[in-house]
Design a protein around this motif. Sequence first.
Motif, PDB file in Angstrom:
ATOM      1  N   MET A  73       0.841  -1.191   0.000  1.00 29.57           N
ATOM      2  CA  MET A  73       0.000   0.000   0.000  1.00 29.57           C
ATOM      3  C   MET A  73       0.879   1.245   0.000  1.00 29.57           C
ATOM      4  SD  MET A  73      -3.121  -0.772   2.648  1.00 29.57           S
ATOM      5  CE  MET A  73      -3.365   1.000   2.833  1.00 29.57           C
ATOM      6  N   PRO A  74       0.546   2.264  -0.793  1.00 31.93           N
ATOM      7  CA  PRO A  74       1.440   3.427  -0.900  1.00 31.93           C
ATOM      8  C   PRO A  74       1.769   4.098   0.423  1.00 31.93           C
ATOM      9  CG  PRO A  74      -0.164   3.463  -2.658  1.00 31.93           C
ATOM     10  CD  PRO A  74      -0.572   2.350  -1.743  1.00 31.93           C
ATOM     11  N   LEU A  75       0.813   4.175   1.345  1.00 29.43           N
ATOM     12  CA  LEU A  75       1.079   4.756   2.649  1.00 29.43           C
ATOM     13  C   LEU A  75       1.033   3.671   3.712  1.00 29.43           C
ATOM     14  CD1 LEU A  75      -0.931   8.112   2.553  1.00 29.43           C
ATOM     15  CD2 LEU A  75       1.497   7.729   2.088  1.00 29.43           C
ATOM     16  N   GLU A  76       2.013   3.684   4.589  1.00 24.98           N
ATOM     17  CA  GLU A  76       2.085   2.675   5.643  1.00 24.98           C
ATOM     18  C   GLU A  76       1.036   2.917   6.718  1.00 24.98           C
ATOM     19  OE1 GLU A  76       5.427   0.703   8.656  1.00 24.98           O
ATOM     20  OE2 GLU A  76       5.938   2.414   7.382  1.00 24.98           O
ATOM     21  N   GLN A  77       0.852   4.176   7.091  1.00 25.62           N
ATOM     22  CA  GLN A  77      -0.113   4.539   8.122  1.00 25.62           C
ATOM     23  C   GLN A  77      -0.966   5.708   7.628  1.00 25.62           C
ATOM     24  OE1 GLN A  77       2.662   5.147  11.479  1.00 25.62           O
ATOM     25  NE2 GLN A  77       1.866   3.251  12.360  1.00 25.62           N
ATOM     26  N   PRO A  78      -1.903   5.412   6.737  1.00 19.54           N
ATOM     27  CA  PRO A  78      -2.751   6.501   6.230  1.00 19.54           C
ATOM     28  C   PRO A  78      -3.595   7.097   7.337  1.00 19.54           C
ATOM     29  CG  PRO A  78      -3.621   4.360   5.588  1.00 19.54           C
ATOM     30  CD  PRO A  78      -2.276   4.105   6.206  1.00 19.54           C
ATOM     31  N   GLY A  79      -4.035   8.311   7.104  1.00 21.84           N
ATOM     32  CA  GLY A  79      -4.939   8.958   8.055  1.00 21.84           C
ATOM     33  C   GLY A  79      -6.360   8.499   7.802  1.00 21.84           C
ATOM     34  N   LYS A  80      -7.266   9.433   7.731  1.00 24.40           N
ATOM     35  CA  LYS A  80      -8.658   9.087   7.449  1.00 24.40           C
ATOM     36  C   LYS A  80      -8.788   8.556   6.018  1.00 24.40           C
ATOM     37  CE  LYS A  80      -9.853  13.355   8.540  1.00 24.40           C
ATOM     38  NZ  LYS A  80      -8.639  13.859   9.232  1.00 24.40           N
ATOM     39  N   ILE A  81      -9.587   7.508   5.849  1.00 21.91           N
ATOM     40  CA  ILE A  81      -9.887   6.989   4.520  1.00 21.91           C
ATOM     41  C   ILE A  81     -11.372   7.240   4.279  1.00 21.91           C
ATOM     42  CG2 ILE A  81      -9.854   5.008   2.983  1.00 21.91           C
ATOM     43  CD1 ILE A  81      -7.672   3.795   4.727  1.00 21.91           C
ATOM     44  N   LEU A  82     -11.659   8.252   3.476  1.00 21.88           N
ATOM     45  CA  LEU A  82     -13.012   8.749   3.266  1.00 21.88           C
ATOM     46  C   LEU A  82     -13.457   8.409   1.846  1.00 21.88           C
ATOM     47  CD1 LEU A  82     -12.035  12.139   4.800  1.00 21.88           C
ATOM     48  CD2 LEU A  82     -13.681  10.614   5.868  1.00 21.88           C
ATOM     49  N   CYS A  83     -14.672   7.927   1.700  1.00 15.96           N
ATOM     50  CA  CYS A  83     -15.148   7.431   0.411  1.00 15.96           C
ATOM     51  C   CYS A  83     -16.440   8.122   0.001  1.00 15.96           C
ATOM     52  CB  CYS A  83     -15.374   5.917   0.476  1.00 15.96           C
ATOM     53  SG  CYS A  83     -13.935   4.981   1.054  1.00 15.96           S
ATOM     54  N   ILE A  84     -16.485   8.531  -1.269  1.00 12.92           N
ATOM     55  CA  ILE A  84     -17.661   9.170  -1.846  1.00 12.92           C
ATOM     56  C   ILE A  84     -18.433   8.140  -2.665  1.00 12.92           C
ATOM     57  CG2 ILE A  84     -18.481  10.985  -3.403  1.00 12.92           C
ATOM     58  CD1 ILE A  84     -17.195  12.102  -0.901  1.00 12.92           C
ATOM     59  N   GLY A  85     -19.741   8.086  -2.474  1.00 12.36           N
ATOM     60  CA  GLY A  85     -20.577   7.165  -3.237  1.00 12.36           C
ATOM     61  C   GLY A  85     -21.455   7.882  -4.246  1.00 12.36           C
ATOM     62  N   VAL A  86     -21.913   7.148  -5.251  1.00 13.19           N
ATOM     63  CA  VAL A  86     -22.899   7.619  -6.243  1.00 13.19           C
ATOM     64  C   VAL A  86     -22.451   8.950  -6.852  1.00 13.19           C
ATOM     65  CG1 VAL A  86     -25.373   7.851  -6.723  1.00 13.19           C
ATOM     66  CG2 VAL A  86     -24.621   6.554  -4.731  1.00 13.19           C
ATOM     67  N   ASN A  87     -21.327   8.926  -7.572  1.00  8.78           N
ATOM     68  CA  ASN A  87     -20.729  10.173  -8.033  1.00  8.78           C
ATOM     69  C   ASN A  87     -20.490  10.218  -9.543  1.00  8.78           C
ATOM     70  OD1 ASN A  87     -19.802  12.774  -7.620  1.00  8.78           O
ATOM     71  ND2 ASN A  87     -17.689  12.144  -7.258  1.00  8.78           N
ATOM     72  N   PRO A 105     -23.324  14.108  -1.475  1.00  5.85           N
ATOM     73  CA  PRO A 105     -22.926  12.727  -1.735  1.00  5.85           C
ATOM     74  C   PRO A 105     -23.186  11.820  -0.539  1.00  5.85           C
ATOM     75  CG  PRO A 105     -21.004  14.015  -1.131  1.00  5.85           C
ATOM     76  CD  PRO A 105     -22.171  14.979  -1.200  1.00  5.85           C
ATOM     77  N   SER A 106     -23.363  10.542  -0.824  1.00  6.18           N
ATOM     78  CA  SER A 106     -23.279   9.564   0.252  1.00  6.18           C
ATOM     79  C   SER A 106     -21.808   9.409   0.611  1.00  6.18           C
ATOM     80  CB  SER A 106     -23.876   8.225  -0.184  1.00  6.18           C
ATOM     81  OG  SER A 106     -23.178   7.720  -1.304  1.00  6.18           O
ATOM     82  N   MET A 107     -21.550   9.126   1.877  1.00  5.11           N
ATOM     83  CA  MET A 107     -20.164   8.991   2.335  1.00  5.11           C
ATOM     84  C   MET A 107     -20.048   7.855   3.337  1.00  5.11           C
ATOM     85  SD  MET A 107     -18.418  12.722   2.860  1.00  5.11           S
ATOM     86  CE  MET A 107     -16.890  11.834   3.273  1.00  5.11           C
ATOM     87  N   PHE A 108     -18.868   7.259   3.378  1.00  5.84           N
ATOM     88  CA  PHE A 108     -18.566   6.232   4.367  1.00  5.84           C
ATOM     89  C   PHE A 108     -17.060   6.189   4.538  1.00  5.84           C
ATOM     90  CE2 PHE A 108     -19.169   4.518   0.140  1.00  5.84           C
ATOM     91  CZ  PHE A 108     -18.017   3.781  -0.084  1.00  5.84           C
ATOM     92  N   VAL A 109     -16.606   5.436   5.502  1.00  4.58           N
ATOM     93  CA  VAL A 109     -15.174   5.333   5.770  1.00  4.58           C
ATOM     94  C   VAL A 109     -14.705   3.894   5.572  1.00  4.58           C
ATOM     95  CG1 VAL A 109     -15.175   7.256   7.382  1.00  4.58           C
ATOM     96  CG2 VAL A 109     -15.489   4.920   8.242  1.00  4.58           C
ATOM     97  N   ARG A 110     -13.429   3.766   5.269  1.00  5.12           N
ATOM     98  CA  ARG A 110     -12.775   2.464   5.248  1.00  5.12           C
ATOM     99  C   ARG A 110     -11.620   2.499   6.246  1.00  5.12           C
ATOM    100  NH1 ARG A 110     -13.662  -0.987   0.047  1.00  5.12           N
ATOM    101  NH2 ARG A 110     -12.480  -2.461   1.309  1.00  5.12           N
ATOM    102  N   PHE A 111     -11.207   1.301   6.665  1.00  6.80           N
ATOM    103  CA  PHE A 111     -10.070   1.161   7.558  1.00  6.80           C
ATOM    104  C   PHE A 111      -8.894   0.596   6.773  1.00  6.80           C
ATOM    105  CE2 PHE A 111     -13.955   0.231  10.134  1.00  6.80           C
ATOM    106  CZ  PHE A 111     -14.025   1.483  10.724  1.00  6.80           C
ATOM    107  N   PRO A 112      -7.658   0.930   7.174  1.00  6.73           N
ATOM    108  CA  PRO A 112      -6.491   0.491   6.403  1.00  6.73           C
ATOM    109  C   PRO A 112      -6.434  -1.015   6.167  1.00  6.73           C
ATOM    110  CG  PRO A 112      -5.835   2.150   7.991  1.00  6.73           C
ATOM    111  CD  PRO A 112      -7.275   1.823   8.286  1.00  6.73           C
TER     112      PRO A 112
END
Length: 291
Positions: A73-87, A105-112
């Motif tokens: 993965m490009p970042l070892e310890q990414p910060g917030k992972i924020l996702c946009i839906g239906v775009n 937008p709809s939004m949700f988060v992912r974990f590393p």
Amino acid sequence: MERPQFIRFSAEKGQVQSYGLISGAGVIDLKPRFANRWPTLDAVIADNALTALAAEAKNLPVDYALTDIQFEMPLEQPGKILCIGVNYPNRNAEYKDGQSAPDYPSMFVRFPESLTGHQQPLLRPAESEQLDYEGEVVMVIGKSGRRIPESEALNHIAAITLGNEGTVRDWVRHSKFNVTQGKNFYRSGAIGPWLVPFTEAAQIADIRLTTHVNGELRQDDRTCNMTFSFRWIIAYISTFIPLNPGDIIFTGTPTGAGARFEPPVWLKPGDVIEVHAEGIGTLRNHVKDEV
């Protein structure tokens, strides 16, 4: 002109954990040379120094062949992972609920732990056969900000990359307003293959984004068609939470995911998914069952 491509990688059977710059068919190992300033690629992002590092490193000799390294993965310890839906166009219509396109937008988060790197397997969990793909352009933040105006938003991007926002479809329907479970199965999605320094709006304003499964074109659109632009997304998110270096934003996927076929076509072990965008590259993963 090809833009610099920064990776995190492992080599020598995992004994080497480093970051580098792609050069032809090889990798320039940057960690030993720049550890005093930037011990990790995360640190380079924190300094918003990708462009400066590329200038310093471009003429250094290659240390590893691409065939001798494993992409991480490009970042070892990414910060917030924020996702946009239906775009993207037609995505709203896919839901067949009769509602007009949303104002927000709809939004949700992912974990590393839900993501893996380029050429790594996507894991189909034992709990479901409904693993699906979603190809996306991904922004990596390099400059902190809160309530960032759209006119300044692109100045906060350090790099761009690609994502396969892998989704376990039946698990996103476990409750009425919650998709978190189906978006966060262990290593069900991917990000990479590398970070491309962001220097101008033209890099993302109107580029073609495609997803192929086993060589078959499944998703095909252009970023100029996004309902919510890159600028707007940054301004909107930073209204309710500060954005910081190392935060990652998945910007949405075009129509054409496996769930929208009649009948649905789910990913199965051995399938190869390739997410491609002009000027960024190709993120390639295969599917295997989690054991």
